[in-house]
Design an enzyme around this catalytic site. Structure first.
Site, short mmCIF file in Angstrom:
data_model
loop_
_atom_site.label_atom_id
_atom_site.label_comp_id
_atom_site.label_asym_id
_atom_site.label_seq_id
_atom_site.Cartn_x
_atom_site.Cartn_y
_atom_site.Cartn_z
N GLY A 97 0.81 -1.22 0.00
CA GLY A 97 0.00 0.00 0.00
C GLY A 97 0.84 1.27 0.00
O GLY A 97 2.04 1.23 -0.28
N HIS A 116 4.70 2.14 -7.94
CA HIS A 116 3.65 1.10 -8.01
C HIS A 116 2.81 1.29 -9.27
O HIS A 116 2.41 0.31 -9.92
CB HIS A 116 2.72 1.20 -6.80
CG HIS A 116 3.36 0.88 -5.49
ND1 HIS A 116 3.42 1.78 -4.44
CD2 HIS A 116 3.96 -0.25 -5.05
CE1 HIS A 116 4.02 1.22 -3.42
NE2 HIS A 116 4.37 -0.01 -3.75
#
Ligand code: PAF
Length: 268
Positions: free
Chosen positions: A28, A34
């Protein structure tokens, strides 16, 4: 986008999915690094699965685990915009129903570099990644090359255990000053953030590992290690003190050495 907290539900859904599946496992606090993995996955596959799970077993320091950034609402919005099809949000009880009795351990490379001052870290990483890969049964899984040692260990674990998922390493995404994107960057105070922008250049521009270590120390960074492995010079530094200390890692090609112009091109 389908957001699933129950892994039994995911396993049921998985049996009905066809086409090529790409998988991006994360903890996360999503950033551009990402997003580049998600972009590679959506380009290469029919469906993309993202997992967000802060894996306690890979943190050797409970403080580090406690302060790991959490930004679930923003993460889900970013995932949706990136074209993710399924987000998996497992919890400890589901991931470690065995109480972490079963572990995947590598006994050589995992004890070097980050393994030197983070004992057990890679056992936690390899164990959770094997579990996630078995859960998702993706055709391809995407990992950032900033975590070069992690990428190498995961790639070799999959080959060793005849795991069918192809492991894809994706290029490091950098801030304008060369700092590699990392969820930990948001923990840096203003002074440490400024210093962090010099990490990549000092690592890249030194003639040897020893010289890189000395330049990083002279700049005010605490050096955990600088070591060339194959064609890459890997390094870890700690910026800030006590509870505010943040550990950063990076790696650069050593042959040919990175030039200032390469860093600027790479930071677009
Ligand atoms: O690189 C990470 O974010 C983590 O180590 C990973 C691969 C998701 C395993 O927890």
């Amino acid at each position: 986008m389908n957001v699933l907290r129950c892994m039994a539900q995911w396993r049921e859904l998985r049996t009905s999915l066809t086409g090529r599946i790409g998988f991006v496992p994360t903890m996360g606090a999503l950033h551009q690094g990402h997003l580049s993995l998600l972009q590679a996955s959506t380009a290469d596959n029919d469906l993309t699965v993202l997992s967000i799970y802060v894996n306690a077993t890979q943190f050797n320091d409970p403080n580090d685990f406690a302060k790991y950034p959490n930004a679930l609402e923003d993460d889900l919005a970013l995932a949706e915009a990136a074209g993710v099809d399924v987000v998996l949000l497992p919890d400890y009880e589901q991931m470690y129903a065995d109480g972490f009795r079963y572990r995947v351990t590598e006994n050589e490379f995992s004890n070097q570099l980050c393994g030197t001052d983070r004992p057990g870290h890679f056992t936690g990483v390899l164990t959770v990644v094997m579990k996630l890969l078995n859960l998702v049964r993706a055709d391809r899984a995407y990992f950032g090359l900033k975590d070069y040692q992690q990428y190498t260990l995961i790639r070799d674990m999959c080959a060793t255990f005849f795991m069918p998922t192809e492991i894809v390493g994706c290029n490091i995404v950098r801030e304008a000053d060369g700092l590699a994107m990392s969820s930990r960057n948001r923990l840096l105070g203003p002074e440490s953030r400024q210093l962090a922008g010099r990490f990549n250049r000092l690592l890249a521009q030194a003639a040897s590992d020893e010289q890189a270590c000395l330049s990083l120390q002279a700049a005010g960074m605490q050096v955990a290690y600088v070591k060339s492995v194959g064609q890459r010079r890997c390094g870890a530094v700690v910026l800030g003190e006590g509870a505010d200390a943040v550990r950063l890692i990076d790696n650069v090609p050593v042959d040919p050495p990175l030039q200032e112009s390469d860093i600027q091109e790479a930071s677009a």
